[in-house]
Design a protein around this motif. Sequence first.
Motif, PDB file in Angstrom:
ATOM      1  N   ILE B   8      39.670  35.501  47.144  1.00  0.00           N
ATOM      2  CA  ILE B   8      38.868  36.502  46.423  1.00  0.00           C
ATOM      3  C   ILE B   8      39.717  37.689  45.978  1.00  0.00           C
ATOM      4  N   ARG B   9      40.515  37.429  45.006  1.00  0.00           N
ATOM      5  CA  ARG B   9      41.260  38.533  44.424  1.00  0.00           C
ATOM      6  C   ARG B   9      41.125  38.506  42.914  1.00  0.00           C
ATOM      7  N   ASN B  10      40.976  39.679  42.365  1.00  0.00           N
ATOM      8  CA  ASN B  10      40.921  39.764  40.911  1.00  0.00           C
ATOM      9  C   ASN B  10      42.277  39.379  40.350  1.00  0.00           C
ATOM     10  N   ILE B  11      42.252  38.443  39.421  1.00  0.00           N
ATOM     11  CA  ILE B  11      43.503  37.922  38.882  1.00  0.00           C
ATOM     12  C   ILE B  11      44.293  39.016  38.164  1.00  0.00           C
ATOM     13  N   LEU B  12      43.590  39.978  37.633  1.00  0.00           N
ATOM     14  CA  LEU B  12      44.306  41.013  36.876  1.00  0.00           C
ATOM     15  C   LEU B  12      44.629  42.252  37.717  1.00  0.00           C
ATOM     16  N   ASP B  13      44.611  42.068  39.049  1.00  0.00           N
ATOM     17  CA  ASP B  13      44.938  43.160  39.974  1.00  0.00           C
ATOM     18  C   ASP B  13      46.210  43.918  39.634  1.00  0.00           C
ATOM     19  N   PHE B 129      42.036  43.818  29.479  1.00  0.00           N
ATOM     20  CA  PHE B 129      43.148  44.544  30.087  1.00  0.00           C
ATOM     21  C   PHE B 129      42.912  46.052  30.078  1.00  0.00           C
TER      22      PHE B 129
END
Lengths: 118, 220
Positions: B8-13, B129
């Motif tokens: 569960i991590r935002n890919i655009l972190d 973005f």
Amino acid sequence: MHEMSIADALIRIVETEMANHGLRTVQRITIQHGALSTMVPEALDLAFEAMTRGTALEGAVLEYEKVPLSLRCSKCETTFSPEVRSLHFAPCPSCGEEFAHAVLTGKELNIAHIEGDT
Amino acid sequence: MSKAIPVIRNILDANNRLADQLRNVYAENNLLALNLMSSPGAGKTSLLERTLNDLRDELRMAVIEGDLQTDNDARRVAATGAQAVQINTEGGCHLDSSMILEALKQMDLAALDVLFIENVGNLVCPAEFDLGERAKVTLLSVTEGDDKPEKYPMMFAQSKVLLLNKIDLLPYVDFDLDRATRFARALNPEIVVFPVSCRTGEGLEPWYVWLKEAALAERR
Ligand SMILES: [Zn+2]
């Protein structure tokens, strides 16, 4: 084609997680994408495949879980999921209000989980 | 041994963390940063030329120009006397935060009130973005059709301002201002809509008022 950027970011996250959990290979990566996200799965597959050739991630499969749009009515607070095709005609099923609904889900672009071998 | 790992991590972190850095830079310099987005040809550069010329005595403005290949737009902007820094994305469909951090090194931010970031012409990718901006400003021209907000919901859902450009052409095209406004407001009730013509100058005054108020708000 911002899927190249997404694939790049995805690969970096997966590599970090592999190191953290001692994985040598990865078979499957599950991605949650909201109905409002503009990512195209086929394009991400293609970018991912091209960018992982010859690496530990080669052959890993991307699996997609689409997260539906859910809105909370601005007037009566009913939660509902309109058809994405008619996103902008999204009257509340209980009171008919069309505007100012809060987006509860539908914007996600997450890695949900990774499966691999130690 | 096979192992399933919940992440569960935002890919655009990574981009989002850089966007946070940008947010801090803008705040430290009391700078209003705006992310300007549209399809190619909707009139972003014309809007900037007008705005930079008309408000040059009231606001100190500069532009970061994102472009696939050329520096044509940057030259048009520079002709107004405002500073323009060019980023060539070499085919990339959007600007990301690392590109903006790089471009900012060439700018004297303390001497500015407003930074316009002219994103790559594209209604899809730039919306994903975060560039740390105070507001996304989307430009839609009436020649593109009033169903665009419905087709590209993300961009319209995230924008604080929608400029409907080329209204001087309304008599010749099948574009319903009310319909476009309604579409945009359905998911984004707070969106501010300005019908304008960057060619004739019609309707630009309310946009200028918004811009000056937004710039002033950064100084408090
Ligand atoms: Zn309701």
